[in-house]
Design a protein around this motif. Structure first.
Motif, PDB file in Angstrom:
ATOM      1  N   SER A   1       5.460 -21.998  17.569  1.00 26.86           N
ATOM      2  CA  SER A   1       6.213 -20.779  16.820  1.00 26.86           C
ATOM      3  C   SER A   1       6.119 -20.896  15.528  1.00 26.86           C
ATOM      4  O   SER A   1       5.943 -19.670  14.792  1.00 26.86           O
ATOM      5  N   PHE A   2       6.071 -21.976  15.036  1.00 29.24           N
ATOM      6  CA  PHE A   2       5.799 -22.031  13.347  1.00 29.24           C
ATOM      7  C   PHE A   2       4.548 -21.311  13.082  1.00 29.24           C
ATOM      8  O   PHE A   2       4.562 -20.515  12.162  1.00 29.24           O
ATOM      9  N   ASP A   3       3.274 -21.594  13.915  1.00 27.70           N
ATOM     10  CA  ASP A   3       2.195 -21.299  13.335  1.00 27.70           C
ATOM     11  C   ASP A   3       2.084 -19.726  13.398  1.00 27.70           C
ATOM     12  O   ASP A   3       1.728 -19.005  12.618  1.00 27.70           O
ATOM     13  N   ARG A   4       2.873 -19.240  14.544  1.00 28.59           N
ATOM     14  CA  ARG A   4       2.773 -17.835  14.793  1.00 28.59           C
ATOM     15  C   ARG A   4       3.509 -16.926  13.652  1.00 28.59           C
ATOM     16  O   ARG A   4       3.370 -16.089  13.184  1.00 28.59           O
TER      17      ARG A   4
ATOM     18  N   GLU B   1       1.608 -21.020   4.048  1.00 25.51           N
ATOM     19  CA  GLU B   1       1.616 -22.604   4.289  1.00 25.51           C
ATOM     20  C   GLU B   1       3.031 -22.788   4.850  1.00 25.51           C
ATOM     21  O   GLU B   1       3.272 -23.765   5.628  1.00 25.51           O
ATOM     22  N   GLN B   2       4.220 -22.142   4.409  1.00 22.62           N
ATOM     23  CA  GLN B   2       5.603 -22.291   5.023  1.00 22.62           C
ATOM     24  C   GLN B   2       6.305 -21.163   5.206  1.00 22.62           C
ATOM     25  O   GLN B   2       5.787 -20.012   5.040  1.00 22.62           O
TER      26      GLN B   2
ATOM     27  N   ASP C   1      15.920 -28.037   3.429  1.00 24.08           N
ATOM     28  CA  ASP C   1      14.744 -27.672   2.388  1.00 24.08           C
ATOM     29  C   ASP C   1      14.711 -28.994   1.484  1.00 24.08           C
ATOM     30  O   ASP C   1      15.263 -28.891   0.577  1.00 24.08           O
ATOM     31  N   PHE C   2      13.982 -30.007   2.160  1.00 24.87           N
ATOM     32  CA  PHE C   2      14.086 -31.198   1.339  1.00 24.87           C
ATOM     33  C   PHE C   2      13.443 -31.079   0.013  1.00 24.87           C
ATOM     34  O   PHE C   2      13.860 -31.834  -0.955  1.00 24.87           O
TER      35      PHE C   2
ATOM     36  N   LEU D   1       6.622 -27.451   8.184  1.00 30.09           N
ATOM     37  CA  LEU D   1       6.484 -27.991   9.676  1.00 30.09           C
ATOM     38  C   LEU D   1       7.672 -28.915   9.855  1.00 30.09           C
ATOM     39  O   LEU D   1       8.425 -28.935  10.670  1.00 30.09           O
ATOM     40  N   ASN D   2       7.709 -29.978   8.991  1.00 36.90           N
ATOM     41  CA  ASN D   2       8.419 -31.162   9.278  1.00 36.90           C
ATOM     42  C   ASN D   2      10.073 -30.792   8.827  1.00 36.90           C
ATOM     43  O   ASN D   2      10.959 -31.008   9.913  1.00 36.90           O
TER      44      ASN D   2
END
Length: 144
Positions: A40-43, A49-50, A84-85, A93-94
């Protein structure tokens, strides 16, 4: 329900018991959840990048579709900057994976799901140890 082009429609709404079962499996199987989040993140991120706030909305829709979960399962991802570290106002992604896991755990709990922890119990002998001597004794325990 969301229908992506070329994809089958989601099934009819599931019962709380079915949702709890699915959530339990996802929370126990890190690899499965991680694969779904990565897909899902990649799509959702496209060339970026984020994920920014709009990307998080797309991500939430895609992930809920993949998991066959209601949108409420992930809540308002874009308003939760706790994960949002690095303070970039976007999610890598992490950060996204941790955010998803937190929301799914909370939703699981809200539906009445229980955390299943298996803590092994053994006697000293079953663990392969033997008591040689008593080293000390107090009102709250004994050291052997």
């Amino acid at each position: 329900p969301l229908v992506l082009p070329g994809q089958p429609q989601m099934q009819s709404p599931r019962s709380n018991e079915q949702l709890i079962q699915t959530l339990s499996e996802l929370l126990l199987d890190r690899d499965l959840l991680k694969r779904c989040v990565v897909q899902s993140f990649d799509r959702a991120r496209g060339e970026a990048e984020q994920l920014n706030r709009d990307g998080l909305k797309r991500f939430r829709t895609l992930l809920c579709w993949i998991l066959d979960m209601p949108i409420e399962a992930l809540g308002e991802l874009e308003s939760n900057l706790t994960f949002d570290f690095d303070g970039s106002n976007s999610f890598d992604l992490n950060e996204t994976y941790r955010l998803v896991k937190f929301h799914l755990r909370e939703y699981h709990r809200a539906l009445g799901g229980k955390t299943h922890l298996e803590i092994p119990r053994k006697t000293i002998a079953e663990a392969g140890y033997t008591i040689q001597r008593e080293l000390g004794r107090g009102n709250q325990g004994v050291v052997k």
